[in-house]
Design an enzyme around this catalytic site. Structure first.
Site, PDB file in Angstrom:
ATOM      1  CB  SER A 153     103.290  60.571 -41.006  1.00 55.26           C
ATOM      2  OG  SER A 153     103.777  60.951 -39.725  1.00 55.26           O
ATOM      3  CE1 TYR A 167     108.099  58.373 -42.755  1.00 57.19           C
ATOM      4  CE2 TYR A 167     107.612  59.956 -41.016  1.00 57.19           C
ATOM      5  CZ  TYR A 167     107.293  58.796 -41.702  1.00 57.19           C
ATOM      6  OH  TYR A 167     106.181  58.067 -41.348  1.00 57.19           O
TER       7      TYR A 167
END
Ligand code: NAP
Length: 254
Positions: A153, A167
């Site tokens: 990401s 995360y």
């Protein structure tokens, strides 16, 4: 010395496992790979219906697919996933797509339990799955090679939206793992790369976060799942035959 680049190998489409392959980005990846002639093992953890429906649709269209339940947080279920996928033929690819954001709170409100769940699914599972894939695809183990694509990401480099710092850290770990594993198996016929999406329209992104794209994304919009799947399919294909250890950002410029 011949300066012409070698012709990329015309490897026939093989069998690819897509973890979390029935929803969101995973759904788009499974669909595109099937269209390109791959047999697709569509892994899911809890939502059987979309996985079964997608496998059925692929089979009806003349492709090969199996919906396979396995909780990627459970090492024994990861092994079962690979054993079941063998029903489709020889494994040639793995897409480590399954992921969760974890509990969206500041670090002073995170607990060991929520962090364990996050790390087990976002980091430990891709590592264990890669181990299973290497055991089957590496020429060192008598295999014929293959490709692994990990979903990172842009959060890995941005540090994550508020409450999503752990995360983001799991995605940074995935990028380091991608580079290191690529080196480890580079001479065993296996390429390892990552795709780092920006904000992409799936269940993972609530509407208020998607709205952010209008301001924080240079292109002014969220990504579509198909736009991420194209990058994954490229990294699995012979068109990327000289790429390994790379992270391909697909983020509308973010
Ligand atoms: P999503 O729509 O929330 O789907 C998540 C997928 O992961 C589902 O198929 C789910 O399966 C699966 N999954 C979750 N826990 C699992 C477990 N324990 N075992 C097996 N499968 C499990 O997410 P997405 O947006 O498509 O994200 C896919 C990947 O892209 C993730 O790695 C995510 O971090 C990354 N990513 C997404 C974005 C974005 O903006 N959407 C941006 C950057 C990176 P079930 O339905 O069976 O639970």
């Amino acid at each position: 010395m011949n300066s012409n680049p070698p012709t990329p190998p015309t490897q026939a489409p093989g069998v690819v496992i897509v973890t979390g392959g029935s929803r969101g980005i995973g759904h788009a990846i499974s669909t595109l790979l099937a269209r390109r002639g791959h047999g697709v093992a569509i892994n899911y953890a809890s939502t059987a219906a979309p996985a079964e429906e997608l496998a059925h649709a692929i089979t009806q269209a003349g492709g090969r697919a199996l919906a396979i339940r396995a909780d990627m947080a459970q090492p024994d279920e990861i092994r079962t996933l690979f054993d079941r996928a063998a029903e489709l033929g020889t494994l040639t690819g793995l897409v480590n797509n399954a992921g969760i954001t974890g509990t969206r709170v500041r670090i002073d409100e995170q607990t060991a339990q929520t962090l364990d769940t996050l790390f087990n699914i976002n980091i430990r599972a891709p590592m264990l799955a890669a181990g299973e894939a290497v055991r089957r695809m590496s020429t060192r183990h008598g295999g014929s090679g293959g490709a692994i694509v990990n979903l990172s990401s842009v959060a890995a480099r941005l540090g994550g939206l508020p409450g999503l710092v752990p995360y983001a850290a799991t995605k940074a770990a995935i990028e380091t793992f991608t580079r290191g594993l690529a080196n480890e198996v580079a001479r065993e016929g296996i390429r390892v790369n990552a795709v780092a999406p920006g904000l992409t329209a799936t269940d993972m992104v609530p509407p208020e976060t998607a709205k952010l794209a209008e301001t924080v994304v240079p292109m002014g919009r969220v990504g579509h799942v198909d736009e991420i799947a194209q990058a994954v399919a490229f990294l699995l294909s012979p068109a990327s035959s000289y790429m390994t250890g790379s992270v391909m950002t697909v983020s509308g410029g973010r």
